[in-house]
Design a protein around this motif. Structure first.
Motif, short mmCIF file in Angstrom:
data_model
loop_
_atom_site.label_atom_id
_atom_site.label_comp_id
_atom_site.label_asym_id
_atom_site.label_seq_id
_atom_site.Cartn_x
_atom_site.Cartn_y
_atom_site.Cartn_z
N HIS A 221 7.26 42.87 44.76
CA HIS A 221 8.16 43.99 44.79
C HIS A 221 7.67 44.94 45.67
N ASP A 222 8.52 45.64 46.29
CA ASP A 222 8.11 46.95 47.02
C ASP A 222 8.90 48.18 46.54
N GLU A 223 9.43 48.20 45.33
CA GLU A 223 10.11 49.46 44.83
C GLU A 223 9.30 49.55 43.15
N VAL B 92 5.65 61.34 48.08
CA VAL B 92 5.79 62.42 47.09
C VAL B 92 4.48 62.63 46.23
N LEU C 137 10.96 51.50 40.04
CA LEU C 137 12.00 51.96 39.23
C LEU C 137 13.40 52.20 40.17
N GLY C 138 13.29 51.10 40.98
CA GLY C 138 14.59 51.26 41.87
C GLY C 138 14.29 51.89 43.25
N LEU C 139 13.32 52.86 43.40
CA LEU C 139 13.03 53.55 44.42
C LEU C 139 11.97 52.75 45.22
N PRO C 140 12.15 52.82 46.75
CA PRO C 140 11.28 52.18 47.65
C PRO C 140 9.70 52.80 47.44
N LEU C 141 8.66 51.93 47.43
CA LEU C 141 7.40 52.43 47.26
C LEU C 141 6.90 53.50 48.21
N ARG C 142 7.25 53.60 49.44
CA ARG C 142 6.71 54.60 50.24
C ARG C 142 7.08 55.87 49.90
N PRO C 143 8.20 56.00 49.57
CA PRO C 143 8.72 57.53 49.42
C PRO C 143 8.11 57.96 47.92
N VAL C 144 7.97 57.15 47.05
CA VAL C 144 7.24 57.35 45.82
C VAL C 144 5.85 57.78 46.31
#
Length: 127
Positions: free
Chosen positions: A40-42, A54, A44-51
């Motif tokens: 996957h690339d998420e 942050v 908890l339902g959020l895209p990995l890059r923004p996580v």
């Protein structure tokens, strides 16, 4: 500022940047490795890059605060008298620790800035 009033500030100034960079490296790598290996690339339902971005910014903020703390302590303690009493020696040692923390934190902050840029430039889960 008396050193007795805030020894935690001195230690945060000495160790904060290195701990922030180390934790960033472990958390970033572990999260990316775990998520990407699962296919996957998420997170908890959020895209990995923004996580990852942050997290990098949060660790960068800790490193910047640590740099500021070591700078404040160093500025207040530099030029401690060189006489031989115990209090003067403690102030000189604390001033040296703050200076080492300042130099180290600048380097850790630069590394965290580069890591933050890398999160934006390098594709996640590319391999």
């Amino acid at each position: 500022m008396g050193l007795r009033a805030a020894p935690w500030l001195l230690w945060f100034g000495v160790l904060g940047g290195g701990v922030a960079w180390s934790l960033h490296t472990v958390v970033d790598w572990g999260l990316e490795e775990t998520v990407c290996r699962s296919g996957h690339d998420e997170v908890l339902g959020l895209p990995l890059r923004p996580v990852l971005f942050v997290l990098a910014v949060l660790f960068l903020a800790v490193s910047l605060l640590s740099t500021l703390a070591s700078h404040v302590v160093w500025r207040r303690l530099r030029g401690a008298p060189a006489d031989g009493d115990r209090a003067a020696l403690r102030r000189q040692r604390a001033s040296f620790m703050a200076l080492v923390g300042l130099v180290g934190n600048v380097l850790f902050t630069i590394m965290l800035v580069m890591s933050t840029v890398a999160v934006l430039v390098i594709p996640v889960c590319a391999l």
